[in-house]
Design a protein around this motif. Structure first.
Motif, PDB file in Angstrom:
ATOM      1  N   HIS A 175       0.876  -1.174   0.000  1.00 46.86           N
ATOM      2  CA  HIS A 175       0.000   0.000   0.000  1.00 46.86           C
ATOM      3  C   HIS A 175       0.910   1.220   0.000  1.00 46.86           C
ATOM      4  N   SER A 176       0.810   2.048  -1.029  1.00 44.48           N
ATOM      5  CA  SER A 176       1.729   3.168  -1.203  1.00 44.48           C
ATOM      6  C   SER A 176       0.986   4.495  -1.175  1.00 44.48           C
ATOM      7  N   ILE A 177       1.483   5.423  -0.336  1.00 43.63           N
ATOM      8  CA  ILE A 177       0.948   6.779  -0.227  1.00 43.63           C
ATOM      9  C   ILE A 177       2.119   7.736  -0.441  1.00 43.63           C
ATOM     10  N   ASP A 178       2.027   8.575  -1.470  1.00 42.36           N
ATOM     11  CA  ASP A 178       3.142   9.475  -1.765  1.00 42.36           C
ATOM     12  C   ASP A 178       2.595  10.860  -2.111  1.00 42.36           C
ATOM     13  N   ARG A 179       3.189  11.873  -1.525  1.00 52.39           N
ATOM     14  CA  ARG A 179       2.796  13.256  -1.800  1.00 52.39           C
ATOM     15  C   ARG A 179       4.055  14.025  -2.180  1.00 52.39           C
ATOM     16  N   PRO A 180       4.436  13.990  -3.443  1.00 50.95           N
ATOM     17  CA  PRO A 180       5.750  14.515  -3.840  1.00 50.95           C
ATOM     18  C   PRO A 180       5.920  16.023  -3.742  1.00 50.95           C
ATOM     19  N   GLY A 181       4.839  16.767  -3.547  1.00 50.82           N
ATOM     20  CA  GLY A 181       4.980  18.202  -3.314  1.00 50.82           C
ATOM     21  C   GLY A 181       5.400  18.970  -4.555  1.00 50.82           C
ATOM     22  N   GLY A 182       5.749  20.223  -4.346  1.00 51.01           N
ATOM     23  CA  GLY A 182       6.124  21.063  -5.475  1.00 51.01           C
ATOM     24  C   GLY A 182       4.910  21.485  -6.283  1.00 51.01           C
ATOM     25  N   LYS A 183       5.155  21.906  -7.511  1.00 53.37           N
ATOM     26  CA  LYS A 183       4.078  22.442  -8.348  1.00 53.37           C
ATOM     27  C   LYS A 183       3.724  21.523  -9.516  1.00 53.37           C
ATOM     28  N   ILE A 184       3.978  20.226  -9.359  1.00 48.48           N
ATOM     29  CA  ILE A 184       3.622  19.288 -10.412  1.00 48.48           C
ATOM     30  C   ILE A 184       2.107  19.081 -10.381  1.00 48.48           C
ATOM     31  N   PRO A 185       1.416  19.195 -11.528  1.00 43.01           N
ATOM     32  CA  PRO A 185      -0.035  18.933 -11.543  1.00 43.01           C
ATOM     33  C   PRO A 185      -0.335  17.516 -11.065  1.00 43.01           C
ATOM     34  N   SER A 186      -1.396  17.352 -10.283  1.00 41.74           N
ATOM     35  CA  SER A 186      -1.750  16.025  -9.774  1.00 41.74           C
ATOM     36  C   SER A 186      -2.004  15.046 -10.906  1.00 41.74           C
ATOM     37  N   SER A 187      -2.530  15.541 -12.035  1.00 37.73           N
ATOM     38  CA  SER A 187      -2.790  14.657 -13.176  1.00 37.73           C
ATOM     39  C   SER A 187      -1.498  14.039 -13.699  1.00 37.73           C
ATOM     40  N   LEU A 188      -0.408  14.812 -13.683  1.00 37.50           N
ATOM     41  CA  LEU A 188       0.883  14.304 -14.167  1.00 37.50           C
ATOM     42  C   LEU A 188       1.467  13.295 -13.179  1.00 37.50           C
ATOM     43  N   ILE A 189       1.321  13.563 -11.890  1.00 32.19           N
ATOM     44  CA  ILE A 189       1.796  12.619 -10.867  1.00 32.19           C
ATOM     45  C   ILE A 189       1.028  11.304 -10.978  1.00 32.19           C
ATOM     46  N   ASN A 190      -0.293  11.398 -11.130  1.00 31.09           N
ATOM     47  CA  ASN A 190      -1.105  10.185 -11.245  1.00 31.09           C
ATOM     48  C   ASN A 190      -0.752   9.400 -12.496  1.00 31.09           C
ATOM     49  N   TRP A 191      -0.489  10.102 -13.591  1.00 30.46           N
ATOM     50  CA  TRP A 191      -0.091   9.429 -14.836  1.00 30.46           C
ATOM     51  C   TRP A 191       1.214   8.669 -14.639  1.00 30.46           C
ATOM     52  N   ALA A 192       2.199   9.296 -13.996  1.00 29.97           N
ATOM     53  CA  ALA A 192       3.486   8.645 -13.768  1.00 29.97           C
ATOM     54  C   ALA A 192       3.322   7.409 -12.890  1.00 29.97           C
ATOM     55  N   ALA A 193       2.481   7.533 -11.847  1.00 28.92           N
ATOM     56  CA  ALA A 193       2.252   6.387 -10.959  1.00 28.92           C
ATOM     57  C   ALA A 193       1.541   5.259 -11.692  1.00 28.92           C
ATOM     58  N   LYS A 194       0.547   5.593 -12.500  1.00 26.91           N
ATOM     59  CA  LYS A 194      -0.173   4.577 -13.268  1.00 26.91           C
ATOM     60  C   LYS A 194       0.775   3.813 -14.187  1.00 26.91           C
ATOM     61  N   SER A 195       1.783   4.522 -14.705  1.00 27.75           N
ATOM     62  CA  SER A 195       2.738   3.879 -15.606  1.00 27.75           C
ATOM     63  C   SER A 195       3.702   2.978 -14.842  1.00 27.75           C
ATOM     64  N   GLY A 196       4.099   3.403 -13.629  1.00 29.29           N
ATOM     65  CA  GLY A 196       5.146   2.684 -12.911  1.00 29.29           C
ATOM     66  C   GLY A 196       4.695   1.633 -11.936  1.00 29.29           C
ATOM     67  N   ILE A 197       3.567   1.869 -11.249  1.00 26.13           N
ATOM     68  CA  ILE A 197       3.120   0.963 -10.191  1.00 26.13           C
ATOM     69  C   ILE A 197       2.906  -0.469 -10.688  1.00 26.13           C
ATOM     70  N   PRO A 198       2.206  -0.699 -11.797  1.00 26.94           N
ATOM     71  CA  PRO A 198       1.986  -2.092 -12.227  1.00 26.94           C
ATOM     72  C   PRO A 198       3.271  -2.836 -12.566  1.00 26.94           C
ATOM     73  N   ASN A 199       4.327  -2.105 -12.921  1.00 24.35           N
ATOM     74  CA  ASN A 199       5.585  -2.743 -13.309  1.00 24.35           C
ATOM     75  C   ASN A 199       6.526  -2.977 -12.129  1.00 24.35           C
ATOM     76  N   TYR A 200       6.160  -2.467 -10.953  1.00 21.24           N
ATOM     77  CA  TYR A 200       7.082  -2.474  -9.815  1.00 21.24           C
ATOM     78  C   TYR A 200       7.488  -3.887  -9.403  1.00 21.24           C
ATOM     79  N   LEU A 201       6.527  -4.807  -9.321  1.00 20.61           N
ATOM     80  CA  LEU A 201       6.859  -6.159  -8.884  1.00 20.61           C
ATOM     81  C   LEU A 201       7.786  -6.850  -9.879  1.00 20.61           C
ATOM     82  N   GLY A 202       7.629  -6.541 -11.168  1.00 21.10           N
ATOM     83  CA  GLY A 202       8.532  -7.106 -12.164  1.00 21.10           C
ATOM     84  C   GLY A 202       9.958  -6.629 -11.974  1.00 21.10           C
ATOM     85  N   VAL A 203      10.108  -5.367 -11.611  1.00 23.49           N
ATOM     86  CA  VAL A 203      11.445  -4.812 -11.357  1.00 23.49           C
ATOM     87  C   VAL A 203      12.063  -5.480 -10.132  1.00 23.49           C
ATOM     88  N   VAL A 204      11.261  -5.650  -9.082  1.00 25.04           N
ATOM     89  CA  VAL A 204      11.756  -6.299  -7.863  1.00 25.04           C
ATOM     90  C   VAL A 204      12.134  -7.756  -8.150  1.00 25.04           C
TER      91      VAL A 204
END
Length: 213
Positions: A175-204
C-alpha cells in the motif's frame, strides 16, 4: 528511537493480504494481469491516487526482503535512486535518506528522510508467517539531513508491505501513499504512478535474481 508504528499498522496489511483485496469497497481495481492486481483510490483532499498492489514473486521471502531492504543493493537495481543511505539503525528500526530521480523531464529530484521497521508476524495457523515492512516520513524535531535548495523534501510518505511464503515463492502486498509536493499537476503525478506501479513487482523480481546472499 521512539515507537513510530502502531499495532494496527502491522495488522491491517496482513489482513488485506489474506483477503486478497482491499477491505474497503472504495478501492477500484485498476490492473488485473499476470497474477498482479493493482487497486486505486483517489484522495480528494490531495487529488492524488493511493495504490494497493497484490502479487507474487518467484523467490523466497528472505530473498525478496533483502532485495527490498538492503540499502547498498538498492543502489544497483533501482534506476530511480540518485542517493540512498542509512542514517541510523537500531534493531529492526532504520532511518534512511533517499534522493529520488522523479522520472519526469525538467522536474526536480524528490528527497525523503523516512523511518522503516520490519517485524515477523505469526498468523492464526502455525504455518502462517508474515514479514511486515512499514515505512513513513520521519517526523521529528531533530533535522538529520537539511533540505536542499535543488530538491523537494517529501512529507506525508507512507508504505505498508507484507511478504508471505507461497507455493511459487512469495506473496506480496504493498500500500503506497506518496505526496511529492512542489508544483507538479496532480494529473501528471497520477499518470506517472499509473505507468510505474503495475511494473514495480517485475522490477523487484528481476532484482531478486542477482540479490547478494
Amino acid at each position: 528511537m521512539s515507537v513510530h508504528f502502531s499495532a494496527e499498522d502491522f495488522d491491517y496489511p496482513v489482513r488485506e493480504l489474506k483477503l486478497g483485496k482491499p477491505e474497503s469497497q472504495e478501492w477500484k481495481l485498476f490492473v488485473d494481469k499476470n497474477q498482479i492486481k493493482v487497486y486505486a483510490w483517489l484522495d480528494k483532499e490531495t487529488g492524488l491516487f493511493q495504490w494497493k498492489v497484490f502479487g507474487e514473486i518467484e523467490y523466497e521471502p528472505e530473498v525478496v526482503k533483502k532485495t527490498l531492504m538492503d540499502v547498498d543493493y538498492r543502489k544497483k537495481w533501482d534506476s530511480y535512486v540518485a542517493k540512498i543511505e542509512m542514517l541510523e539503525s537500531n534493531n529492526n528500526l532504520d532511518i534512511i535518506y533517499w534522493d529520488v530521480k522523479y522520472g519526469i523531464p525538467m522536474v526536480s529530484n524528490r528527497d525523503y528522510v523516512y523511518c522503516r521497521e520490519f517485524r515477523e508476524v505469526k498468523g492464526e495457523e502455525e504455518e502462517d508467517e508474515y514479514i511486515v515492512i512499514l515505512s513513513k516520513t520521519y517526523d521529528s524535531g531533530k533535522e538529520l539531513v537539511p533540505p536542499h535548495k535543488n530538491k523537494v523534501r517529501v512529507e506525508g510518505f507512507k508504505q505498508f508491505m507484507v511478504l508471505k511464503k507461497s507455493k511459487n515463492g512469495t506473496k506480496i502486498y504493498m500500500h503506497s501513499i506518496d505526496r511529492p509536493g512542489g508544483k507538479i499537476p496532480s494529473s501528471l503525478i497520477n499518470w506517472a504512478a499509473k505507468s510505474g506501479i503495475p511494473n514495480y513487482l517485475g522490477v523487484v523480481a528481476k532484482a531478486c535474481q542477482n540479490c547478494p546472499k
